[in-house]
Design a protein around this motif. Sequence first.
Motif, PDB file in Angstrom:
ATOM      1  N   ASN E 191       0.660  -1.232   0.033  1.00 38.54           N
ATOM      2  CA  ASN E 191       0.013  -0.061   0.035  1.00 38.54           C
ATOM      3  C   ASN E 191       0.906   1.127   0.043  1.00 38.54           C
ATOM      4  OD1 ASN E 191      -2.470  -1.343   0.178  1.00 38.54           O
ATOM      5  ND2 ASN E 191      -2.020  -1.970   2.271  1.00 38.54           N
ATOM      6  N   ILE E 192       1.825   1.008  -0.573  1.00 40.34           N
ATOM      7  CA  ILE E 192       2.863   2.264  -0.499  1.00 40.34           C
ATOM      8  C   ILE E 192       2.327   3.669  -1.177  1.00 40.34           C
ATOM      9  CG2 ILE E 192       3.831   1.733  -2.880  1.00 40.34           C
ATOM     10  CD1 ILE E 192       6.692   2.291  -1.704  1.00 40.34           C
ATOM     11  N   GLY E 193       2.639   4.671  -0.544  1.00 42.01           N
ATOM     12  CA  GLY E 193       2.163   6.120  -0.889  1.00 42.01           C
ATOM     13  C   GLY E 193       3.474   6.804  -1.631  1.00 42.01           C
ATOM     14  N   ASP E 194       4.659   6.564  -1.212  1.00 43.97           N
ATOM     15  CA  ASP E 194       5.689   7.326  -1.524  1.00 43.97           C
ATOM     16  C   ASP E 194       6.469   6.590  -2.107  1.00 43.97           C
ATOM     17  OD1 ASP E 194       7.576   9.249  -2.297  1.00 43.97           O
ATOM     18  OD2 ASP E 194       7.841   9.761  -0.542  1.00 43.97           O
TER      19      ASP E 194
END
Lengths: 237, 303, 253, 346, 390
Positions: E191-194
């Motif tokens: 679920n990586i954001g950056d």
Amino acid sequence: MIKVKNLNAGYGKLQILFDVNAKIEKGKITTVVGPNGSGKSTFLKTLFGLTKIYSGEIIFKDKDIAKVPPHKKARMKIAYLPQTNNVFANLTVEENLKIAGYVLNKDKVKERIEIALNVFPELKDILKRKAGTLSGGQRQFLAMGMALVRDAEVLMLDEPTAQLSPKLAEVIFEKIIEMRDNFGLTILLVEQNAKRALEISDNGYMFVSGRVAFEGTAEELLNHEKFKEYSLGITAI
Amino acid sequence: MILEGAIIYSNLLVLLALGLTLTYITTNVPNFAQGSYAIVGSYVALTMLKLFDISPYLSLPVLFVVGAVVGLVTYLALKPLIKRGASVEILMIATLAIDLILLGVIGAYSEILSAIVGSTQAKFVFANLDFSLFGFKGILFVSTFVIILLLIGLYLLLYKTKFGIALRASMENPSLAQTVGIDVEKTRLFSWILSGALAGIAGGLLPFMQEIVPATGGLIIISIFAASIVGGLRHISGALIGGYIIGVSESLITYYLASAFGTGFLVYGKVISLIIMIITLLVTPYGITGVDWKKVKKMLSTS
Amino acid sequence: MEILRTENIIKYFGEFRALNGVSISVNKGDVTLIIGPNGSGKSTLINVITGFLKADEGKVYFENKDITNKEPAELYHYGIVRTFQTPQPLKEMTVLENLLIGEINPGESPLKALFYKKWIPKEEEIVEKAFKILEFLKLSHLYDRKAGELSGGQMKLVEIGRALMTNPKMIVMDEPIAGVAPGLAHDIFNHVLELKEKGVTFLIIEHRLDIVLNYIDHLYVMFNGQIIAEGKGEEEIKKVLSDPKVVEIYIGE
Amino acid sequence: MIVELISLILLWFGIYYIVSLSLNMEFGYAGIPNFGKALSVLVGAIAVGGILDRLLMLYFGVGGGLIEGSTYATSMINDVIASNPLVGIGILILSIILASILGFIVGAIFILPSAKLKEDYLGITLLAISEAVFLVCTYDLNIIGGYYGISTPDILAFVSGEYRGWVFTGIVLFIAFLVYLFFERLLNTPFGRILKAMRENEDTVKAFGRDIMKLRIKTMAIGSAIGAIAGALYSLYTVNIVANAFTRVEWTFFPFLMVLLGGKGNNKGVALGVLCYVIVKVLLDVYKYDLKYTLNIPFEPVWLSYILFGVLMLLILYYKPSGLIPEKPILTPPMKKKIMEISNNK
Amino acid sequence: TQKQEEENVIKVGLLVDLSGGLATYGNNEKHICEIAEEKINKYFEEKGIPYKVKLYVEDTKADPKVCLDKMQALHAMGINFFLGPMASGEVKNVKNFVNSNKLVIISPSSTAPPEAIGCAKPEDKKYIFRFVPTDNFQGNAIGDLAKELGLKNVIVIYRKDAWGDGLEKATVEKLKANGIKVIDEIPYDPNIGDWSPIIQTATNDISGKGNDTGIIFIGYEEVATLLAQIKDDSPLLNYKWVGCDGTANSKKVIEEVKDKAIKVGLYSTMFYSETDEAEKLKEEFKKRGYGEPDQYALNVYDAFWVGAISYAEMLNESGKYDADLLAKKIKENAIKYSEGQFGVKSVTGYIKLNEWNDRASGNYGIFAVTKDGWKLVGIWDSTTGKISWQ
Ligand SMILES: Nc1ncnc2c1ncn2[C@@H]1O[C@H](COP(=O)(O)OP(=O)(O)OP(=O)(O)O)[C@@H](O)[C@H]1O
Ligand SMILES: Nc1ncnc2c1ncn2[C@@H]1O[C@H](COP(=O)(O)OP(=O)(O)OP(=O)(O)O)[C@@H](O)[C@H]1O
Ligand SMILES: [Mg+2]
Ligand SMILES: [Mg+2]
């Protein structure tokens, strides 16, 4: 000024006021006294539209305002000072005063705040403080100050001198007289400091258990049996 | 590079946290649907892009409006509860229910959109559409610009105008607010609309950074809450500070930890940001903006 | 005999010095009254004594034990009970429950709670007592009303009633009768006298001098975070109250 | 079909009722915004998976990693249970004891930040701690096998497949009933009263001699112990533990919804709340397809079920904003007696 | 009558992620199953087989608990045969429910070894089929591909979940066996954001390395997001990239980051079958506006066919649902189906199942991004480990 006819009101299903009839005369001070829980505050709240009205009429300037929502009443120049929770604890003193003049225009607000601060010079030093950090008495005169800012015709005050020093309480009573005499305001006062309040009033009501137990001039009430009973204690555990 | 990413990510968190803080300040409702609000915005931006070929940056005004409508609808849904004097918890749970409804709506919509566009639209990014300026990504400038604009606007609105004071007043004590003539109904309505609008904008920018799926709202809500809370729920600048703390610890600090202790650390970005948040809160129990600086100064000067 | 003593209490709020070296002494079995203009620091003093605020400097002694900055809960066990100026009702709980909290029941330990025998007797005792107090405060018909739905004065009464539930050595009351009907206020102070007979000490803040003056033994006047006058016994108290300074700042003409 | 639905509803009712009851004590009574409820459930799983499984591996001398090792070890114990039901019951009891002890300890530690934090700040901190543990357990394969998960013993290996669900449902319901009795007994007492008082006004409770921190620690220790029992039961039911099955949505948010739906501070109300939730959810899961075909909607019925579920929950809240059965005052036997007396006198 | 109709319906549950991180895959599987549903029903009609299949789709959010919840509900509706779930964790969580209620499932994408999903012996897995080979196959393919591409050093970036973890381990093992040095193994949060910490770490690792260095990406379509976030002048784009079946033929890559992908090649392995059946299916898929199907969608398509045919045969023989019979049929029919004995062709090539009911066969095609989009550039033979470049 305000005429109350057969008013029945309460909170949700719990009826508190029963068949209340009253007349608040223009330019006069009317004081309501009575034991704790007799419905005095409920009476004021009802006039202002903060409780549930089951039946009855509230005639103001020839109009039944029983169903007018509170924020509109504020615009009809009726001001109400609640007994508890009467300041915004998270706002500063200054913001409290400003918001009190919400329905007025900018210049007017400034002017009224000026007036309020002259009456309560103590507030000047604490304008930037959050109201939540004030002492009990300071809070009370902030609330009074807010009532002054409102520039109303009818002022309903619920125990304005509670928690104030005798000196300040006296100041408040004098202001109330002044407002009647110099500005012609109509004042409805609820007080437990009953003797002093009735001394300065024109008319008096006594509530017991949600009903009007006495109605007449302030002087009559002061000398009435019922009043003595109420002001001198007798019971003990 | 790494710093740029961290700033962009933080900016987006700030945007999302701003909306959350706003409804919290003005209506006392911790809105669990805030993340999904943004995702609604993202899908609208996608629609504009796919159907009318309008760049997401250009559709920001539209997103503002759409977000506002979502905020409005939420408020209308919550109104009966607020009227009946429901507790904060009940309202919060109600926003959870609304979040679920939004998930359903978004999911259904993504299918319908897929059918119209002719390819699966359940998951998308805009990162590839971004422009670049001086070797930096466009989103860096846009998000920074939007934030500065919004912060100034919100600050002026909330702390400098009468209406702003009224907003805060009606949250704290609705019945007292009415006695001074505030139409509490209106102030609530306004803040929900505004909060929704902010989320709408955030939703348009979010896909420049990360992949959007219907459930993204639920995935990011914790980071949003963390940002909003660690900064201090009572002040809009809390969202700014909080967004940066969470954003930077999730990328930058995680990166440095990983380069010190091994790349395995890279997956723990969220964990690290949560831990940093917990530590920050233990030091400053009311969030950063809740710190009494005078007291700190005094403590420092006496010691 | 002295039961409570404070020495040079100093308390800051930010830069503002709310208490500026306050020393008072309270004798066992006396009713001691503190008066002073609004914002002079009376409540702050009481909050320091009862542990709700931490003093920046100074000491508090109770029965010659140093109790400075102890936790409120601990002070209760020393025998100090207090009421608050702004009533602190347990809003969603009934009036009766509000009073029952006044006394500690062994059944509050989860382990003992499971065994009725361990706490029923005590419970019977305090329920009995609670109803007596409610009767006295004219609240008995409201025993099952939620405390949050009381009138302002009634909340104040519940606040007092809760303090009366316990058998402490000292009761500290912050404006107990503000907003209470005058008749009932007299009744309450008559009850204070009864308890005083039994050796309970009272430290009270109150502005309604017309009512309380008949009942007190000892008077302090506070101003700007300092004690500016003190009087013991009828004579001295009268003198203090007619002191021009006190009249000017507090009583008014 | 109806029979299966009932079994399903009862099973989930039982498991969620245990979680919700413990949450109700923490939140409904004591006012602790425990947004980290999922942690206690996860702890129950850790007790079974992380501890019991390792013990079994030691006992059977199974070497290697936890993930594969647990598969072999549980397979061996299942063979034992199949021929000796007592072992299965023993393992059930052992799991419950392990889970509640571990839950008790974790709960007591978990609440410590509340010494400094209030309300929202506390709530989000508890959520953060729980989420952090959840993520670590998911990514680190050495605790309970992370996203691969590990196997747990099948305590009903002696029951043939088609009855297993029913028997397990029975066990869960029985334990839920015991938990209910426990809480009724525990909370209709001065203990319950003081918890509510703490929820209402901490200053008052402090002024009257109670140590707030101790009360909170006791509450959370008990609450987490019970929550952990639910986690253990769930793990034993599914016969395995996958770390990412213990999400905040399923094990914190929905239990909150159930508690508020039913009426916080009221154990019977909570039962109704849980039942409502489970029934609505299961029926929607099942009947949404019919909806799709009758309404002819142009998307998957899954989405419709999310929407309908949200709407139904909102409607219940509208209709009963303080829960299906609102909170009632705690009446201890002496209070009841006295009140009877008074009303007789009138 | 309705009841009769009801009896002739073969209900098939499909457990996929529609709203979470695997939503595109879930949607692809759903769409391809809808196509399969139509085709199978047509086939049944043509062949006079008196049944109809009906698909029930559920969203599991890739959450093992939700997955079990939904399976329980579907089972309560009388569904006994399931396609999916997608992730190994989900398969593990439903395993016991499947066994004790005697359901049959075919997962198109769970690749963890049987012990890791809680199966100690083949008996434990008799109702659980997986139409995807375990990770060793593809791991070998990627390892050999890296070697053929002349790589001596590699950085592996992988998705931290059961799927990515397993494939990564298998790949690294093969890489090492092939004498390739693994400089770093970089996991990322699904679920990586950056992505910038990942990009920065990889950049640091690779700086100053010769052009015999490469990047192996084991993950899904998020490779497009990753590439999008890498700046045009980044050194990372100067090296060859190798993907896997999660990235192969990804439409997103073409739509969103084609230029960068061309630059790095993005050689991706994918199950390969010589049949043109797959091409036809892809065409049909595209025509319906669903884009490009992924490997797992193709797997589930075959699974549906084999399952449906077997189910119908089972009903014919025993008149009612019988899990053991169905399992037996699936095992036999997988081969018959692959060989085209039913008159339809497999789209994923030869489906041979091992004793664990997992797929044990398959060559891998190697696809790369060119100016014209994805192109088959080579075929890896599973028996020889050799790649024949096209
Ligand atoms: N939490 C606080 N933060 C900042 N200032 C405070 C705080 N509490 C009290 N003060 C200030 O300290 C001073 C003393 O307050 P205190 O409440 O002790 O007054 P008091 O003598 O009890 O007055 P009153 O009779 O009106 O209750 C006041 O000026 C008040 O505004
Ligand atoms: N919000 C409320 N909900 C329900 N009942 C209320 C509420 N507020 C007050 N009451 C009840 O209404 C009755 C009258 O209350 P009210 O506040 O009018 O009394 P009062 O005459 O102002 O008393 P006091 O002198 O103590 O202020 C009381 O019995 C009180 O318990
Ligand atoms: Mg009143
Ligand atoms: Mg005070």
